[in-house]
Design a protein around this motif. Structure first.
Motif, mmCIF file in Angstrom:
data_model
loop_
_atom_site.group_PDB
_atom_site.id
_atom_site.type_symbol
_atom_site.label_atom_id
_atom_site.label_comp_id
_atom_site.label_asym_id
_atom_site.label_seq_id
_atom_site.Cartn_x
_atom_site.Cartn_y
_atom_site.Cartn_z
ATOM 1 N N LEU A 27 7.256 2.773 -3.353
ATOM 2 C CA LEU A 27 5.896 2.599 -3.854
ATOM 3 C C LEU A 27 4.854 2.864 -2.767
ATOM 4 C CD1 LEU A 27 6.093 -0.545 -6.180
ATOM 5 C CD2 LEU A 27 5.884 1.854 -6.817
ATOM 6 N N LEU A 28 5.176 2.462 -1.534
ATOM 7 C CA LEU A 28 4.225 2.694 -0.436
ATOM 8 C C LEU A 28 4.049 4.180 -0.166
ATOM 9 C CD1 LEU A 28 5.225 -0.137 2.068
ATOM 10 C CD2 LEU A 28 3.078 0.060 0.816
ATOM 11 N N MET A 29 5.150 4.926 -0.200
ATOM 12 C CA MET A 29 5.050 6.359 0.034
ATOM 13 C C MET A 29 4.263 7.043 -1.085
ATOM 14 S SD MET A 29 8.017 9.164 0.675
ATOM 15 C CE MET A 29 7.560 10.869 0.968
ATOM 16 N N VAL B 174 7.123 -11.258 10.047
ATOM 17 C CA VAL B 174 5.782 -10.738 9.747
ATOM 18 C C VAL B 174 5.590 -9.361 10.369
ATOM 19 C CG1 VAL B 174 3.309 -11.126 10.079
ATOM 20 C CG2 VAL B 174 4.795 -13.049 9.516
ATOM 21 N N LEU B 175 5.997 -9.221 11.640
ATOM 22 C CA LEU B 175 5.818 -7.953 12.349
ATOM 23 C C LEU B 175 6.558 -6.814 11.658
ATOM 24 C CD1 LEU B 175 4.778 -6.417 14.881
ATOM 25 C CD2 LEU B 175 6.955 -7.006 15.980
ATOM 26 N N ILE B 176 7.822 -7.038 11.294
ATOM 27 C CA ILE B 176 8.632 -5.983 10.672
ATOM 28 C C ILE B 176 8.082 -5.614 9.300
ATOM 29 C CG2 ILE B 176 10.927 -5.419 9.796
ATOM 30 C CD1 ILE B 176 10.602 -5.396 12.868
ATOM 31 N N PHE B 177 7.594 -6.606 8.556
ATOM 32 C CA PHE B 177 6.989 -6.315 7.257
ATOM 33 C C PHE B 177 5.788 -5.384 7.423
ATOM 34 C CE2 PHE B 177 3.687 -7.278 4.122
ATOM 35 C CZ PHE B 177 4.360 -7.006 2.940
ATOM 36 N N VAL B 178 4.927 -5.677 8.396
ATOM 37 C CA VAL B 178 3.728 -4.865 8.618
ATOM 38 C C VAL B 178 4.098 -3.472 9.116
ATOM 39 C CG1 VAL B 178 1.619 -4.645 9.997
ATOM 40 C CG2 VAL B 178 2.237 -6.860 9.018
ATOM 41 N N LEU B 179 5.002 -3.391 10.098
ATOM 42 C CA LEU B 179 5.383 -2.088 10.655
ATOM 43 C C LEU B 179 6.046 -1.203 9.603
ATOM 44 C CD1 LEU B 179 6.789 -2.993 14.209
ATOM 45 C CD2 LEU B 179 4.551 -2.064 13.625
ATOM 46 N N ASN B 180 6.971 -1.774 8.844
ATOM 47 C CA ASN B 180 7.634 -0.985 7.792
ATOM 48 C C ASN B 180 6.630 -0.506 6.746
ATOM 49 O OD1 ASN B 180 10.284 -0.987 8.681
ATOM 50 N ND2 ASN B 180 10.744 -2.944 7.748
ATOM 51 N N GLY B 181 5.721 -1.403 6.367
ATOM 52 C CA GLY B 181 4.724 -1.026 5.382
ATOM 53 C C GLY B 181 3.834 0.100 5.856
ATOM 54 N N ILE B 182 3.343 0.002 7.090
ATOM 55 C CA ILE B 182 2.465 1.043 7.642
ATOM 56 C C ILE B 182 3.216 2.365 7.757
ATOM 57 C CG2 ILE B 182 1.198 1.770 9.709
ATOM 58 C CD1 ILE B 182 0.401 -1.124 10.126
ATOM 59 N N ILE B 183 4.463 2.310 8.184
ATOM 60 C CA ILE B 183 5.241 3.539 8.363
ATOM 61 C C ILE B 183 5.355 4.312 7.050
ATOM 62 C CG2 ILE B 183 7.657 4.273 8.520
ATOM 63 C CD1 ILE B 183 7.922 2.860 11.070
ATOM 64 N N PHE B 184 5.733 3.628 5.979
ATOM 65 C CA PHE B 184 5.984 4.346 4.728
ATOM 66 C C PHE B 184 4.692 4.801 4.053
ATOM 67 C CE2 PHE B 184 10.106 2.231 5.190
ATOM 68 C CZ PHE B 184 10.928 3.319 4.993
ATOM 69 N N ILE B 185 3.615 4.047 4.219
ATOM 70 C CA ILE B 185 2.354 4.509 3.634
ATOM 71 C C ILE B 185 1.786 5.668 4.456
ATOM 72 C CG2 ILE B 185 0.659 3.041 4.822
ATOM 73 C CD1 ILE B 185 -0.518 2.475 2.001
ATOM 74 N N LEU B 186 1.999 5.653 5.777
ATOM 75 C CA LEU B 186 1.589 6.791 6.607
ATOM 76 C C LEU B 186 2.397 8.037 6.270
ATOM 77 C CD1 LEU B 186 1.069 5.222 10.162
ATOM 78 C CD2 LEU B 186 -0.677 5.997 8.566
ATOM 79 N N LEU B 187 3.640 7.813 5.915
ATOM 80 C CA LEU B 187 4.510 8.930 5.535
ATOM 81 C C LEU B 187 3.903 9.698 4.360
ATOM 82 C CD1 LEU B 187 7.290 9.991 6.457
ATOM 83 C CD2 LEU B 187 8.321 8.615 4.677
ATOM 84 N N GLY B 188 3.426 8.957 3.362
ATOM 85 C CA GLY B 188 2.814 9.605 2.221
ATOM 86 C C GLY B 188 1.479 10.251 2.544
#
Length: 536
Positions: free
Chosen positions: A31-33, A268-282
């Motif tokens: 969904l983030l991508m 918290v850190l991993i949730f934020v980093l993973n989220g940013i990574i996949f939305i940046l991917l898109g």
């Protein structure tokens, strides 16, 4: 708008999308991508620039470190053969298949340039796979193999990438040096990671401050990665080996306060980093498409679909025969035989269908230099980046959306009963040994009345967690819920007293609240988190 402001807005988007993911039961990375793609196409220009250095220094080390720390060393060691067959053998096999395919599809791609693309799209991404399989009946051995594969395959693909890039940019092919370079870079990375782990363990023994230890745990993987890159050894394996080694000794050198604080911080850190990574991917695709005219773009996307199919088939073709060969060789040369269960092929298919690519592949692609060593433009650079993105997108969306359906269709036998039995036996062993320790050791240091009280608490714990008698277990569960209700009353009373200002010191209020929270955490852990109505 500055990049920093955009990142804060993206975190808000991640939170909203995570709510949607919980409602729709679709994996959050997918969904983030898709959200990133939508935002990117709605924008006239790139909202935020993603540099390879940012991915390799800010995102990759913490994600690898946390993943390695949470992988059981016992399980990693037990499944080391399939892990390394996938992480090294499959990476090379996939890269060669992609090189041959892209050379046939696009004659302008030389085999070496094709190998460069193959090295970029070869490694799978465990973050995506584990996010998709979360809360699904996937055996622990399967998730261990997938996580272990992704921890190592980033290193093997980066080494292969550096070899292919050097060959393309210099025009010289040196196959002879590849095995030696792989051994030096891998061995050096592991050695550096172990040295860093021993140093951190030494510091943890000296530290009593949980906050400082948590900050050091964040800086550690980043510093290790930087040092490894300066020494021209594998930063990925340095971070992974450090995380694996620390996971083995963490409970010995950290206090429970450190473990609680580190666990909450890293979640918290991993949730934020993973989220940013996949939305940046898109967000990256719209900017990439602007570099081609319409005909070129659709031609490359079509070729990207074919390469994606090759990547998917290559993984399936590799997983099944290599797994059977591995079992056959093990049974031939070891007295302890592996007996293939009825779910063996199902497990293999889940592994074969979990080949999602992620941000590491895109970061490697974007790290491609613009020119050769002689100053001329690197051939097919933009095409490589776009093809890599198409492969990442197709595998992530296709596997991400279909893997839950595949797992349900295969009707994998859940491990809940087996795991519950293992937990019961472990708790029973701990409780029985604790009672013996009370009778043989502590009885000499404390009054018998205190020993009897402590012993009764252990017996209650034993009855609740281990006993098979429903009456005894239900009685203890009811008593725990009664205590939980009492804690809820105490928490409400404390709030009322605080609001009415009957007791002026906020510090005292917070100290008592912490004691109540710790007691509540203990009760909820025993109840399995089923009394969430009193958690606040």
């Amino acid at each position: 708008m500055h990049d920093l402001e955009i990142y804060f807005l993206l975190i808000g988007v991640i939170i909203l999308v995570s709510f949607l993911a919980n409602k729709t039961k679709i994996a959050l990375p997918i969904l983030l991508m898709i959200t990133g793609l939508f935002i990117g196409f709605c924008s006239n220009k790139a909202l935020v620039s993603v540099s390879p250095e940012m991915v390799f220094l800010i995102f990759l080390p913490p994600l690898l470190f946390e993943a390695a720390f949470n992988v059981s060393w016992h399980e990693f060691k037990a499944f080391r053969k399939p892990i390394f067959f996938l992480a090294i053998g499959l990476v090379i096999f996939t890269a060669l298949c992609v090189a041959l395919t892209v050379h046939l599809l696009i004659p302008e791609f030389s085999l070496l340039t094709g190998l460069l693309l193959g090295a970029i799209v070869a490694p799978s991404d465990a973050v995506a796979a584990t996010s998709v399989t979360k809360n699904l009946p996937v055996p622990k051995r399967v998730t261990t193999i997938l996580e272990g594969e992704s921890l190592v395959n980033d290193a093997s693909s980066l080494i292969l990438y550096q070899f292919a890039l050097l060959a393309v940019t210099s025009g010289k092919l040196t196959w002879v040096n590849l095995p030696l370079n792989f051994i030096v870079m891998s061995g050096g990375g592991v050695l550096l990671g172990l040295c860093a782990s021993f140093l951190f363990i030494y510091l943890l023994k000296k530290l009593n401050e949980a906050t400082i230890a948590t900050i050091i745990s964040l800086l550690l993987p980043i510093i290790i990665y930087i040092i490894a890159e300066k020494l021209h050894i594998s930063g990925v394996l340095a971070v992974v080996s450090c995380g694996l080694h620390l996971s083995w000794y963490a409970s010995e050198v950290t206090s429970f306060q450190m473990r609680f604080k580190m666990k909450e911080f890293w979640e918290v850190l991993i949730f934020v980093l993973n989220g940013i990574i996949f939305i940046l991917l898109g967000l990256q695709l719209p900017e990439l498409t602007k570099q081609f005219d319409s005909q070129q773009l659709w031609h490359l996307i079509g070729n990207g679909l074919i390469i994606s199919l090759v990547v998917i088939i290559a993984r399936i073709v590799w997983v099944f025969p290599v797994s059977y060969i591995n079992v056959s060789l093990h049974n031939r040369y070891n007295q302890e035989k592996i007996v293939l269960g009825s779910n063996f092929n199902k497990h293999l298919f889940v592994i074969a269908w979990s080949g999602m690519r992620g941000m590491v592949s895109l970061a490697i692609a974007m790290a491609l230099p613009l020119t050769l060593l002689d100053g001329t433009i690197l051939p097919m650079r933009n095409e490589i980046v776009l093809l890599a993105f198409v492969v990442i997108s197709i595998t992530l969306i296709l596997h991400g959306l279909t893997l839950p359906l595949v797992i349900r269709k295969l009707k994998l036998a859940p491990e809940n009963e087996e795991l519950a039995e293992l937990e019961r036996k472990l708790r029973q062993q701990i409780f029985i040994d604790s009672l013996e320790y009370l009778d043989n050791e502590l009885i000499n240091h404390y009054p018998s009345a205190i020993i009897d009280e402590v012993k009764q608490k252990i017996v209650d714990e034993l009855n609740y967690h281990v006993t098979d008698e429903p009456i005894s277990k239900d009685y203890i569960a009811q008593r725990l819920r009664a205590v939980d209700d009492l804690i809820a009353f105490q928490r409400k009373l404390l709030r009322d007293l605080h609001r009415n200002y009957n007791y002026g010191s906020t510090d005292i209020i917070r100290k008592i609240e912490t004691d109540i929270d710790v007691h509540s955490l203990l009760i909820h852990s025993k109840l399995g988190g089923n009394s969430g109505h009193n958690a606040h």
